[in-house]
Motif scaffolding. Structure first.
Motif, PDB file in Angstrom:
ATOM      1  N   LYS B   8       0.846  -1.199   0.000  1.00 55.55           N
ATOM      2  CA  LYS B   8       0.000   0.000   0.000  1.00 55.55           C
ATOM      3  C   LYS B   8       0.886   1.255   0.000  1.00 55.55           C
ATOM      4  N   HIS B   9       1.943   1.216   0.803  1.00 54.78           N
ATOM      5  CA  HIS B   9       2.891   2.330   0.892  1.00 54.78           C
ATOM      6  C   HIS B   9       3.441   2.685  -0.493  1.00 54.78           C
ATOM      7  N   THR B  42      -8.384   9.099   5.556  1.00 51.96           N
ATOM      8  CA  THR B  42      -7.805   8.862   6.890  1.00 51.96           C
ATOM      9  C   THR B  42      -6.820   7.696   6.862  1.00 51.96           C
ATOM     10  N   ALA B  43      -7.108   6.680   6.004  1.00 50.61           N
ATOM     11  CA  ALA B  43      -6.208   5.520   5.908  1.00 50.61           C
ATOM     12  C   ALA B  43      -4.815   5.950   5.432  1.00 50.61           C
ATOM     13  N   TYR B  45      -3.192   8.474   6.300  1.00 49.39           N
ATOM     14  CA  TYR B  45      -2.404   8.999   7.425  1.00 49.39           C
ATOM     15  C   TYR B  45      -1.698   7.910   8.210  1.00 49.39           C
ATOM     16  N   HIS B  46      -2.093   6.670   7.957  1.00 43.76           N
ATOM     17  CA  HIS B  46      -1.367   5.559   8.558  1.00 43.76           C
ATOM     18  C   HIS B  46       0.043   5.484   7.955  1.00 43.76           C
ATOM     19  N   TYR B  47       0.157   5.891   6.689  1.00 41.42           N
ATOM     20  CA  TYR B  47       1.438   5.770   5.974  1.00 41.42           C
ATOM     21  C   TYR B  47       2.221   7.087   5.944  1.00 41.42           C
ATOM     22  N   GLU B  49       2.274  11.341   7.213  1.00 40.79           N
ATOM     23  CA  GLU B  49       1.701  12.329   8.118  1.00 40.79           C
ATOM     24  C   GLU B  49       0.927  13.398   7.353  1.00 40.79           C
TER      25      GLU B  49
END
Lengths: 212, 212
Positions: B8-9, B42-43, B45-47, B49
């Motif tokens: 995903k990153h 929002t997902a 922001y997991h990867y 900032e």
């Protein structure tokens, strides 16, 4: 208003150039520019619709000033190689504010390719792009003439103008006035490089610079 | 996760590169990238900032990939001129995504010189700057070696590395994959120009390219 007093409009552009060049466009606040000029932020909107609008005008002016200088350096110089040398020497005869302008051009040129929805911003953006095309065209015509004159080898003048402008512009992304490399050393190195880019042999480039 | 499925990153980085390169960094919304990847904003922001954080990682990866390619092209090639030619040919052996990366580098490089207050953003910014220094240093060491070897005239390898990287990078500010100039023509012109920049005469540059 006397000739010695820059207009508020020009003062804003000058202050904005220093701020954008030193702190970066994103970091610079509209209010900082207003404070430097000594007016309130709302007063700025009399002159510019937005910070973005102001940036486009800064970029357009910077590019325009290099075309004016280019034309002054080549005018009345019948020998294309002597003219090229004069242009290149003039390109490094820079006041601190000129260097700031160039730094803003390098750092923010990418913003010129993005269309704007505001008519006033879009007009200023297109005007800056037109100035860049004019500068490039002045170089293309100059190189074409030098090729026809037999001063430099025939090649694609458009790609050559792109190469010279790209090489020259890139310098201001890393050059710092108070860094370890003095400007005359940088000038010396890059003027030689432009002469070989246009097709002179290293020996011919050296000879041209010695006899000029 | 298999080798064939990018994380995903990496998907986010790839989508962000395409968006930043095509629409510009400012115009691109974080939500557009999320939509392209097929996750909610929002997902993301997991990867990352922020969009800025993501840009720094995009820039760092792009620069890093050019250093990896540089090292692969020069490794095991004892003749500096043959190695230089291999590097330069590789520099124009570009997939559409590579060209997008380079376009983002040209357009957004100015943002790398502005410090950030967020520690995560600042870390990614410094990492991208470190990658740029490493690429430059790889060129400096290569040019130094070529000078010691007598393959190219002795000169300041640091300024020469700046000149080559500046000239090369500038191309991606104006080159467009669907424009009038095909990439092999651009490559041909600029490889010749890099060979004269390093000090070869136009004849020696031609001969090197013919015999390679």
């Amino acid at each position: 208003m006397t000739r010695h007093q820059p207009s508020k409009h020009d003062q804003i552009l000058s202050v904005a150039t220093e701020r954008f060049g030193r702190d970066g466009y994103d970091t610079t606040k509209w209010a900082d520019i207003a404070a430097d000029v000594g007016v309130g932020p709302t007063a700025l909107y009399h002159y510019f619709e937005s910070k973005q609008h102001c940036l486009y005008v800064v970029l357009g002016r910077a590019i325009e000033s290099f075309r004016t200088r280019f034309e002054a350096s080549t005018a009345g110089q019948p020998d294309p190689l002597a003219a090229l040398l004069t242009v290149m020497e003039d390109c490094f005869d820079l006041a601190p504010h000129d260097i700031m302008q160039l730094r803003v051009v390098v750092a923010e040129q990418g913003r010129l390719s993005v269309q704007r929805t505001s008519p006033r911003e879009e007009e200023a953006r297109e005007a800056a792009l037109a100035r860049a095309r004019e500068l490039r065209l002045a170089w293309v015509m100059f190189l074409e003439h030098a090729m026809e004159h037999g001063s430099i080898p025939a090649d694609d003048p458009r790609l050559l103008a792109r190469a010279i402008l790209g090489l020259y512009t890139s310098i201001w992304g890393w050059y710092r006035p108070n860094g370890v490399l003095p400007l005359p050393r940088v000038a010396d190195f890059f003027i030689d490089r432009v002469l070989v880019l246009v097709g002179l042999t290293p020996d011919a480039a050296r000879e041209l610079r010695m006899t000029a």
